[in-house]
Design a protein around this motif. Structure first.
Motif, mmCIF file in Angstrom:
data_model
loop_
_atom_site.group_PDB
_atom_site.id
_atom_site.type_symbol
_atom_site.label_atom_id
_atom_site.label_comp_id
_atom_site.label_asym_id
_atom_site.label_seq_id
_atom_site.Cartn_x
_atom_site.Cartn_y
_atom_site.Cartn_z
ATOM 1 N N SER A 1 31.145 44.476 32.437
ATOM 2 C CA SER A 1 30.252 45.329 33.224
ATOM 3 C C SER A 1 29.710 46.419 32.297
ATOM 4 O O SER A 1 30.243 46.640 31.202
ATOM 5 C CB SER A 1 31.023 45.959 34.383
ATOM 6 N N GLU A 2 28.681 47.099 32.719
ATOM 7 C CA GLU A 2 28.114 48.172 31.893
ATOM 8 C C GLU A 2 29.146 49.259 31.622
ATOM 9 O O GLU A 2 29.214 49.809 30.517
ATOM 10 C CB GLU A 2 26.886 48.770 32.572
ATOM 11 N N GLU A 3 29.970 49.557 32.628
ATOM 12 C CA GLU A 3 31.001 50.588 32.484
ATOM 13 C C GLU A 3 32.052 50.181 31.445
ATOM 14 O O GLU A 3 32.429 50.984 30.577
ATOM 15 C CB GLU A 3 31.663 50.827 33.848
ATOM 16 N N VAL A 4 32.505 48.941 31.515
ATOM 17 C CA VAL A 4 33.511 48.459 30.565
ATOM 18 C C VAL A 4 32.900 48.327 29.175
ATOM 19 O O VAL A 4 33.543 48.650 28.180
ATOM 20 C CB VAL A 4 34.125 47.124 31.045
ATOM 21 N N TYR A 5 31.670 47.879 29.087
ATOM 22 C CA TYR A 5 30.975 47.766 27.801
ATOM 23 C C TYR A 5 30.890 49.133 27.112
ATOM 24 O O TYR A 5 31.195 49.273 25.931
ATOM 25 C CB TYR A 5 29.582 47.183 28.009
ATOM 26 N N ALA A 6 30.507 50.147 27.872
ATOM 27 C CA ALA A 6 30.416 51.506 27.317
ATOM 28 C C ALA A 6 31.794 51.994 26.881
ATOM 29 O O ALA A 6 31.941 52.598 25.807
ATOM 30 C CB ALA A 6 29.814 52.457 28.344
ATOM 31 N N ALA A 7 32.827 51.714 27.675
ATOM 32 C CA ALA A 7 34.187 52.117 27.321
ATOM 33 C C ALA A 7 34.659 51.387 26.063
ATOM 34 O O ALA A 7 35.334 51.975 25.214
ATOM 35 C CB ALA A 7 35.142 51.845 28.480
ATOM 36 N N LYS B 1 36.449 59.242 27.231
ATOM 37 C CA LYS B 1 37.760 59.151 27.882
ATOM 38 C C LYS B 1 38.004 57.717 28.328
ATOM 39 O O LYS B 1 37.075 56.993 28.659
ATOM 40 C CB LYS B 1 37.802 60.060 29.111
ATOM 41 N N PRO B 2 39.283 57.323 28.390
ATOM 42 C CA PRO B 2 39.610 55.981 28.897
ATOM 43 C C PRO B 2 39.230 55.832 30.365
ATOM 44 O O PRO B 2 39.062 56.815 31.081
ATOM 45 C CB PRO B 2 41.126 55.895 28.731
ATOM 46 N N LEU B 3 39.126 54.600 30.813
ATOM 47 C CA LEU B 3 38.730 54.316 32.192
ATOM 48 C C LEU B 3 39.896 54.246 33.163
ATOM 49 O O LEU B 3 39.738 53.753 34.259
ATOM 50 C CB LEU B 3 37.987 52.970 32.258
ATOM 51 N N GLY B 4 41.062 54.717 32.818
ATOM 52 C CA GLY B 4 42.234 54.626 33.687
ATOM 53 C C GLY B 4 42.010 55.208 35.060
ATOM 54 O O GLY B 4 41.188 56.087 35.270
#
Length: 83
Positions: free
Chosen positions: A43-49, A59-62
């Protein structure tokens, strides 16, 4: 969006393990393997992370809400007895 082989190359050249990236992105190691082999797109969010982890920024996505809208319980919360 970079393809999986380029993501893997960036991770390797920045001395990051799949486990480190997976923990930062709040996904499984299997998901990272699938992204890097182009079996699945993040996803875009995971790609950016993923990129933030590689470059040591952000920051991590936790503790993101899961697909059902509930937040994951932390280990501390799940170990406390109910009153």
């Amino acid at each position: 969006m970079l393809d999986g082989s380029k993501l893997k190359f960036l991770r390797y050249t920045h001395n990051k393990t799949q486990a480190e990236v997976a923990a930062f992105c709040d996904v499984s190691i299997r998901a990272i393997k699938m992204f890097e082999s182009n079996e699945r797109k993040p996803s875009e969010e995971v790609y950016a992370a993923y990129l933030n982890c590689i470059y040591d920024v952000g920051k991590p996505l936790g503790n993101r809400p899961n697909k059902r809208g509930k937040k994951k319980e932390s280990a501390e919360q799940s170990e406390q007895p109910e009153e």
